[in-house]
Motif scaffolding. Structure first.
Motif, PDB file in Angstrom:
ATOM      1  N   UNK A 186       0.828  -1.210   0.000  1.00  0.00           N
ATOM      2  CA  UNK A 186       0.000   0.000   0.000  1.00  0.00           C
ATOM      3  C   UNK A 186       0.865   1.263   0.000  1.00  0.00           C
ATOM      4  N   UNK A 187       1.836   1.274  -0.925  1.00  0.00           N
ATOM      5  CA  UNK A 187       2.740   2.415  -1.064  1.00  0.00           C
ATOM      6  C   UNK A 187       2.436   3.140  -2.362  1.00  0.00           C
ATOM      7  N   UNK A 188       2.377   4.450  -2.283  1.00  0.00           N
ATOM      8  CA  UNK A 188       2.185   5.262  -3.490  1.00  0.00           C
ATOM      9  C   UNK A 188       3.544   5.575  -4.086  1.00  0.00           C
ATOM     10  N   UNK A 189       3.872   4.945  -5.221  1.00  0.00           N
ATOM     11  CA  UNK A 189       5.184   5.172  -5.821  1.00  0.00           C
ATOM     12  C   UNK A 189       5.240   6.534  -6.474  1.00  0.00           C
ATOM     13  N   UNK A 190       6.398   7.163  -6.376  1.00  0.00           N
ATOM     14  CA  UNK A 190       6.582   8.441  -7.032  1.00  0.00           C
ATOM     15  C   UNK A 190       6.938   8.224  -8.500  1.00  0.00           C
ATOM     16  N   UNK A 191       6.966   9.327  -9.224  1.00  0.00           N
ATOM     17  CA  UNK A 191       7.112   9.221 -10.678  1.00  0.00           C
ATOM     18  C   UNK A 191       8.405   8.560 -11.096  1.00  0.00           C
ATOM     19  N   UNK A 192       9.458   8.746 -10.307  1.00  0.00           N
ATOM     20  CA  UNK A 192      10.717   8.141 -10.708  1.00  0.00           C
ATOM     21  C   UNK A 192      10.609   6.625 -10.738  1.00  0.00           C
ATOM     22  N   UNK A 193       9.871   6.041  -9.806  1.00  0.00           N
ATOM     23  CA  UNK A 193       9.746   4.590  -9.742  1.00  0.00           C
ATOM     24  C   UNK A 193       8.846   4.066 -10.839  1.00  0.00           C
ATOM     25  N   UNK A 194       7.975   4.929 -11.338  1.00  0.00           N
ATOM     26  CA  UNK A 194       7.060   4.528 -12.397  1.00  0.00           C
ATOM     27  C   UNK A 194       7.482   5.156 -13.715  1.00  0.00           C
ATOM     28  N   UNK A 195       8.762   5.289 -13.901  1.00  0.00           N
ATOM     29  CA  UNK A 195       9.299   5.988 -15.073  1.00  0.00           C
ATOM     30  C   UNK A 195       8.888   5.303 -16.364  1.00  0.00           C
ATOM     31  N   UNK A 196       8.785   6.123 -17.416  1.00  0.00           N
ATOM     32  CA  UNK A 196       8.432   5.568 -18.710  1.00  0.00           C
ATOM     33  C   UNK A 196       9.509   4.603 -19.168  1.00  0.00           C
ATOM     34  N   UNK A 197       9.097   3.580 -19.893  1.00  0.00           N
ATOM     35  CA  UNK A 197      10.032   2.543 -20.339  1.00  0.00           C
ATOM     36  C   UNK A 197      10.290   2.670 -21.838  1.00  0.00           C
ATOM     37  N   UNK A 198      11.516   2.432 -22.264  1.00  0.00           N
ATOM     38  CA  UNK A 198      11.828   2.546 -23.691  1.00  0.00           C
ATOM     39  C   UNK A 198      11.338   1.327 -24.451  1.00  0.00           C
ATOM     40  N   UNK A 199      11.296   1.497 -25.750  1.00  0.00           N
ATOM     41  CA  UNK A 199      10.860   0.385 -26.597  1.00  0.00           C
ATOM     42  C   UNK A 199      11.967  -0.637 -26.787  1.00  0.00           C
ATOM     43  N   UNK A 200      13.197  -0.276 -26.493  1.00  0.00           N
ATOM     44  CA  UNK A 200      14.288  -1.238 -26.636  1.00  0.00           C
ATOM     45  C   UNK A 200      15.299  -1.063 -25.500  1.00  0.00           C
ATOM     46  N   UNK A 201      15.968  -2.152 -25.200  1.00  0.00           N
ATOM     47  CA  UNK A 201      16.879  -2.172 -24.070  1.00  0.00           C
ATOM     48  C   UNK A 201      18.116  -1.310 -24.309  1.00  0.00           C
ATOM     49  N   UNK A 202      18.524  -1.138 -25.561  1.00  0.00           N
ATOM     50  CA  UNK A 202      19.705  -0.332 -25.860  1.00  0.00           C
ATOM     51  C   UNK A 202      19.507   1.115 -25.415  1.00  0.00           C
ATOM     52  N   UNK A 203      18.309   1.641 -25.624  1.00  0.00           N
ATOM     53  CA  UNK A 203      18.023   3.011 -25.184  1.00  0.00           C
ATOM     54  C   UNK A 203      18.088   3.117 -23.666  1.00  0.00           C
ATOM     55  N   UNK A 204      17.559   2.108 -22.991  1.00  0.00           N
ATOM     56  CA  UNK A 204      17.601   2.078 -21.524  1.00  0.00           C
ATOM     57  C   UNK A 204      19.044   2.046 -21.026  1.00  0.00           C
ATOM     58  N   UNK A 205      19.878   1.231 -21.657  1.00  0.00           N
ATOM     59  CA  UNK A 205      21.280   1.140 -21.262  1.00  0.00           C
ATOM     60  C   UNK A 205      22.008   2.458 -21.511  1.00  0.00           C
ATOM     61  N   UNK A 206      21.691   3.126 -22.624  1.00  0.00           N
ATOM     62  CA  UNK A 206      22.316   4.419 -22.911  1.00  0.00           C
ATOM     63  C   UNK A 206      21.925   5.448 -21.844  1.00  0.00           C
ATOM     64  N   UNK A 207      20.666   5.404 -21.416  1.00  0.00           N
ATOM     65  CA  UNK A 207      20.223   6.318 -20.370  1.00  0.00           C
ATOM     66  C   UNK A 207      20.971   6.060 -19.059  1.00  0.00           C
ATOM     67  N   UNK A 208      21.089   4.796 -18.684  1.00  0.00           N
ATOM     68  CA  UNK A 208      21.800   4.450 -17.450  1.00  0.00           C
ATOM     69  C   UNK A 208      23.264   4.897 -17.514  1.00  0.00           C
ATOM     70  N   UNK A 209      23.904   4.671 -18.658  1.00  0.00           N
ATOM     71  CA  UNK A 209      25.296   5.076 -18.824  1.00  0.00           C
ATOM     72  C   UNK A 209      25.417   6.598 -18.736  1.00  0.00           C
ATOM     73  N   UNK A 210      24.455   7.303 -19.349  1.00  0.00           N
ATOM     74  CA  UNK A 210      24.464   8.758 -19.296  1.00  0.00           C
ATOM     75  C   UNK A 210      24.312   9.283 -17.882  1.00  0.00           C
ATOM     76  N   UNK A 211      23.425   8.666 -17.116  1.00  0.00           N
ATOM     77  CA  UNK A 211      23.225   9.098 -15.737  1.00  0.00           C
ATOM     78  C   UNK A 211      24.484   8.863 -14.901  1.00  0.00           C
ATOM     79  N   UNK A 212      25.139   7.737 -15.129  1.00  0.00           N
ATOM     80  CA  UNK A 212      26.378   7.451 -14.394  1.00  0.00           C
ATOM     81  C   UNK A 212      27.455   8.483 -14.728  1.00  0.00           C
ATOM     82  N   UNK A 213      27.648   8.744 -16.015  1.00  0.00           N
ATOM     83  CA  UNK A 213      28.682   9.691 -16.430  1.00  0.00           C
ATOM     84  C   UNK A 213      28.369  11.103 -15.958  1.00  0.00           C
ATOM     85  N   UNK A 214      27.114  11.483 -16.056  1.00  0.00           N
ATOM     86  CA  UNK A 214      26.759  12.853 -15.682  1.00  0.00           C
ATOM     87  C   UNK A 214      26.851  13.053 -14.176  1.00  0.00           C
TER      88      UNK A 214
END
Length: 397
Positions: free
Chosen positions: A32-60
């Motif tokens: 019974x937890x209301x998740x915030x928007x970050x936890x319910x983030x939009x999902x990409x159509x392909x895993x490569x885009x998701x990996x690029x986002x994760x790499x970008x967040x790490x580098x930034x």
């Protein structure tokens, strides 16, 4: 503790995003937890885009280390190319650009702002309530002198998503711009609580303590950052600003205290040398030997915004008002004066502007610009009227 929920899954790895969404929904229901928007983030159509986002967040996140900032931005851009319908990628691309220096990427402020606005608009078109994109939008309203709109957006985002550090950071910058330095410091404390390992945030916190008039606390933070080996040489200029502002002998004990702290630490000796050089420059300025200005940014170099802001403050301190006002107007015209929630130091109450500056024709003409009238109105309403000429205060009240 006790067992609250469990489940097992036997699925293909290709279904990883659907599995993640299903697990998140089931945990939320069970607890019974209301998740915030970050936890319910939009999902990409392909895993490569998701990996690029994760790499970008790490580098930034490591952006204070060399070229990582721009490598991170490149990864966010790649994620948008791999999946043009990925709202998170567009939002992070907009955010990373919005707090970066365009001159280091060979861009004008106009082009940088065009890209930021286009990316944020794309994210909001895909996901109208995307919190990070809204935070970027709020910050851009502040930069465009639309202070009421910007604050409304940022206050709404931070109220709905209080744990989103980017939103809190943007709100702290907005409060600085409109002259409420106490609230800016207060919000920066929330930022540090949410992001305690980010040394960049501590540097900004030191600057905002300084602007709020809490000079001793600010200098303690500066010395601690430098003693930890943090490569932020521009921070050494803070004691220069202090000296120019105070215009009395009080700057010397502050300088000596900083050098003493650094001598007892593992700080590189060249930083102490920087401070000694700044001290020499300061003595020349305050004794009227303005030839030192030849080492300050002139011509095209003033596009390097942090140094340009320092240049304005130095010019105000030595009463070169015509040149300072002209530079302020140029930064208004290219959209850089309020970029990233940082305002010129001479607007802070710790900067002692004398009557000769306040009544100077060029200074009055600068405040009569439509953008500066909006700034005067916002600062009078939300913060302080310091540094605003009396006749301008009467006009905006």
């Amino acid at each position: 503790g006790f067992h609250l929920w469990s489940e097992s899954y036997d699925e293909s790895v290709s279904d990883v995003f659907e599995i993640q969404n299903r697990i998140a929904r089931q945990i939320a229901t069970a607890l019974k937890v209301q998740l915030e928007a970050q936890a319910a983030a939009s999902r990409p159509a392909n895993q490569a885009a998701f990996q690029a986002l994760l790499e970008g967040r790490h580098l930034f996140a490591e952006r204070h280390q060399g070229s990582n900032r721009y490598d991170g931005i490149a990864q966010f851009a790649l994620a948008t190319e791999l999946d043009p319908g990925y709202a998170d990628a567009w939002a992070y691309y907009a955010y990373s650009l919005s707090i970066s220096g365009p001159e280091e990427m060979g861009l004008s402020f106009e082009e940088m702002h065009r890209r930021v606005d286009a990316a944020a608009d794309r994210a909001l078109a895909l996901e109208p309530d995307h919190p990070l994109a809204l935070a970027v939008q709020g910050s851009r309203r502040i930069e465009q002198f639309s202070f009421e709109d910007g604050l409304e957006i940022l206050l709404g985002v931070t109220e709905k998503y209080p744990s989103m550090v980017e939103g809190q950071y943007a709100l702290a910058g907005a409060w600085e711009v409109v002259g409420n330095y106490a609230r800016s410091v207060q919000v920066m404390r929330r930022v540090l609580a949410l992001d305690p390992l980010n040394s960049t945030r501590y540097r900004v916190y030191s600057q905002r303590l300084f602007l709020a008039g809490r000079v001793s606390e600010a200098m303690d933070n500066v010395a601690e950052l430098l003693s930890l080996g943090t490569d932020f040489r521009p921070i050494a200029f803070m004691h220069w600003w202090l000296a120019l502002i105070r215009r009395d002998a009080d700057w010397r004990p502050v300088r000596d205290k900083l050098l003493e702290r650094l001598a007892a630490s593992n700080t590189p000796s060249d930083i102490a040398g920087d401070i000694e050089q700044v001290t020499e420059d300061l003595s020349a300025l305050l004794s009227g030997r303005t030839g030192v200005l030849e080492r300050l940014p002139m011509g095209e170099d003033r596009a390097v915004r942090p140094v340009a802001l320092l240049y304005i403050n130095t010019l105000m301190a030595i009463r070169e008002v015509d040149v300072a006002a002209d530079l302020v107007i140029q930064m208004i015209d290219d959209g850089s004066l309020l970029a990233a929630g940082v305002s010129p130091l001479f607007l802070s109450p710790v900067f002692q502007l004398d009557e000769a500056v306040l009544n100077h024709p060029a200074y009055l003409a600068m405040w009569q610009r439509p953008e500066m009238l909006k700034l005067a109105r916002a600062r009078t309403k939300y913060g302080t009227s310091h540094a605003i000429p009396p006749e301008i205060i009467v006009r905006v009240e």
